[in-house]
Design an enzyme around this catalytic site. Structure first.
Site, PDB file in Angstrom:
ATOM      1  N   ARG A   1     -29.411  51.910  11.080  1.00  0.00           N
ATOM      2  CA  ARG A   1     -29.373  52.284   9.688  1.00  0.00           C
ATOM      3  C   ARG A   1     -29.301  50.908   9.074  1.00  0.00           C
ATOM      4  O   ARG A   1     -30.069  50.603   8.156  1.00  0.00           O
ATOM      5  CB  ARG A   1     -28.117  52.822   9.534  1.00  0.00           C
ATOM      6  CG  ARG A   1     -28.421  54.558   9.846  1.00  0.00           C
ATOM      7  CD  ARG A   1     -26.979  55.150   9.824  1.00  0.00           C
ATOM      8  NE  ARG A   1     -26.358  54.496  10.867  1.00  0.00           N
ATOM      9  CZ  ARG A   1     -24.867  55.004  11.064  1.00  0.00           C
ATOM     10  NH1 ARG A   1     -24.501  56.005  10.309  1.00  0.00           N
ATOM     11  NH2 ARG A   1     -24.064  54.017  12.015  1.00  0.00           N
TER      12      ARG A   1
ATOM     13  N   HIS B   1     -29.653  61.645  11.537  1.00  0.00           N
ATOM     14  CA  HIS B   1     -30.004  62.135  12.881  1.00  0.00           C
ATOM     15  C   HIS B   1     -31.189  63.087  12.934  1.00  0.00           C
ATOM     16  O   HIS B   1     -32.031  62.862  13.805  1.00  0.00           O
ATOM     17  CB  HIS B   1     -28.897  62.879  13.650  1.00  0.00           C
ATOM     18  CG  HIS B   1     -27.490  62.168  13.867  1.00  0.00           C
ATOM     19  ND1 HIS B   1     -26.280  62.659  13.282  1.00  0.00           N
ATOM     20  CD2 HIS B   1     -27.334  61.068  14.287  1.00  0.00           C
ATOM     21  CE1 HIS B   1     -25.301  61.770  13.684  1.00  0.00           C
ATOM     22  NE2 HIS B   1     -25.982  60.711  14.397  1.00  0.00           N
TER      23      HIS B   1
ATOM     24  N   SER C   1     -21.594  60.128  10.330  1.00  0.00           N
ATOM     25  CA  SER C   1     -20.611  61.193  10.474  1.00  0.00           C
ATOM     26  C   SER C   1     -19.289  60.820  10.123  1.00  0.00           C
ATOM     27  O   SER C   1     -18.588  61.903   9.589  1.00  0.00           O
ATOM     28  CB  SER C   1     -20.736  61.553  11.961  1.00  0.00           C
ATOM     29  OG  SER C   1     -21.959  61.648  12.323  1.00  0.00           O
TER      30      SER C   1
ATOM     31  N   LYS D   1     -13.113  59.111  22.034  1.00  0.00           N
ATOM     32  CA  LYS D   1     -13.586  59.005  20.827  1.00  0.00           C
ATOM     33  C   LYS D   1     -12.800  60.090  19.737  1.00  0.00           C
ATOM     34  O   LYS D   1     -12.934  60.163  18.500  1.00  0.00           O
ATOM     35  CB  LYS D   1     -14.739  58.933  20.322  1.00  0.00           C
ATOM     36  CG  LYS D   1     -15.589  57.770  20.573  1.00  0.00           C
ATOM     37  CD  LYS D   1     -16.957  57.511  19.903  1.00  0.00           C
ATOM     38  CE  LYS D   1     -17.652  56.295  20.037  1.00  0.00           C
ATOM     39  NZ  LYS D   1     -19.131  56.082  19.542  1.00  0.00           N
TER      40      LYS D   1
HETATM   41  O1  PNS Z   1     -23.226  58.273  18.225  1.00  0.00           O
HETATM   42  P1  PNS Z   1     -22.619  57.184  18.909  1.00  0.00           P
HETATM   43  O2  PNS Z   1     -20.950  57.343  19.203  1.00  0.00           O
HETATM   44  O3  PNS Z   1     -22.954  55.856  18.321  1.00  0.00           O
HETATM   45  O4  PNS Z   1     -23.166  57.268  20.356  1.00  0.00           O
HETATM   46  C1  PNS Z   1     -22.805  56.257  21.296  1.00  0.00           C
HETATM   47  C2  PNS Z   1     -23.052  56.714  22.708  1.00  0.00           C
HETATM   48  C3  PNS Z   1     -22.639  58.048  23.117  1.00  0.00           C
HETATM   49  C4  PNS Z   1     -24.906  56.590  22.997  1.00  0.00           C
HETATM   50  C5  PNS Z   1     -22.350  55.481  23.794  1.00  0.00           C
HETATM   51  O5  PNS Z   1     -21.027  55.547  23.803  1.00  0.00           O
HETATM   52  C6  PNS Z   1     -22.946  55.978  25.310  1.00  0.00           C
HETATM   53  O6  PNS Z   1     -24.223  55.824  25.683  1.00  0.00           O
HETATM   54  N1  PNS Z   1     -21.777  56.460  25.804  1.00  0.00           N
HETATM   55  C7  PNS Z   1     -21.908  56.811  27.540  1.00  0.00           C
HETATM   56  C8  PNS Z   1     -21.109  55.692  28.139  1.00  0.00           C
HETATM   57  C9  PNS Z   1     -22.030  54.779  28.546  1.00  0.00           C
HETATM   58  O7  PNS Z   1     -22.883  54.718  29.060  1.00  0.00           O
HETATM   59  N2  PNS Z   1     -21.569  53.426  28.134  1.00  0.00           N
HETATM   60  C10 PNS Z   1     -21.978  52.214  28.327  1.00  0.00           C
HETATM   61  C11 PNS Z   1     -22.979  51.762  27.211  1.00  0.00           C
HETATM   62  S1  PNS Z   1     -23.280  50.165  27.107  1.00  0.00           S
END
Ligand code: PNS
Length: 160
Positions: free
Chosen positions: A90, A17, A128, A41
């Protein structure tokens, strides 16, 4: 320079990150590193803890701000006039989820563009989830996360 957001769970942040943050901050300013409140989550660290760890990690990187958001990412982008979302990519295994998310976000908010950055190959295998697993089982994670994150993980698993 243009404003961008780097959203994620950061549970906890890794050197992967941080590599994306450093590189994106050379192209975008300000770069908002935004922690998602995604309780579904079941994150190991609270929103506050994840933000604190990020703040400590990015304190020497110019133009980077740490924030958090709840709800839809694109709504947070619209409210804060952010037109660019940065995501790290990645491996092929990341592609499907990222592809789905980028296209869905674009469909519901046409003004937001997603830009992918590959972390340095040294970090391309880091996640993570794996780091938490290693730490929980007493393994050495010092080459995967900053020292203050290692300490927080030790503390977390000691108290469980
Ligand atoms: O680090 P991660 O868990 O891969 O991040 C995922 C994240 C938090 C960026 C994604 O789940 C997100 O944007 N969540 C907010 C809710 C949202 O907008 N959902 C629709 C995405 S298509």
């Amino acid at each position: 320079m243009k404003k961008a957001i780097y959203p994620g769970s950061f549970d906890p942040l890794t050197f992967g990150h941080l590599d994306v943050i450093r590189r994106a901050s050379k192209i975008f300013n300000p770069l908002l590193v935004a922690v998602a409140q995604n309780e579904e989550k079941h994150p190991l660290f609270s929103l506050e803890e994840r933000q604190e760890m990020l703040k400590e990690a990015v304190q020497d990187i110019q133009g980077v701000e740490v924030s958090s958001f709840t709800g839809l990412l694109v709504e947070y982008c619209s409210t804060n006039k952010i037109g660019v979302v940065i995501r790290g990519l990645r491996a092929i295994s990341d592609f499907e989820f990222e592809f789905q998310m980028a296209l869905t976000n674009k469909k519901i908010c046409d003004s937001v563009e997603t830009i992918f950055m590959m972390p340095n190959e040294t970090y391309s295998y880091l996640s993570s989830r794996i780091i938490k697993e290693i730490s929980k089982m007493g393994g050495d994670i010092s080459s995967f996360v900053p020292t203050h994150v290692t300490k927080r993980l030790h503390q977390k698993f000691k108290n469980r």
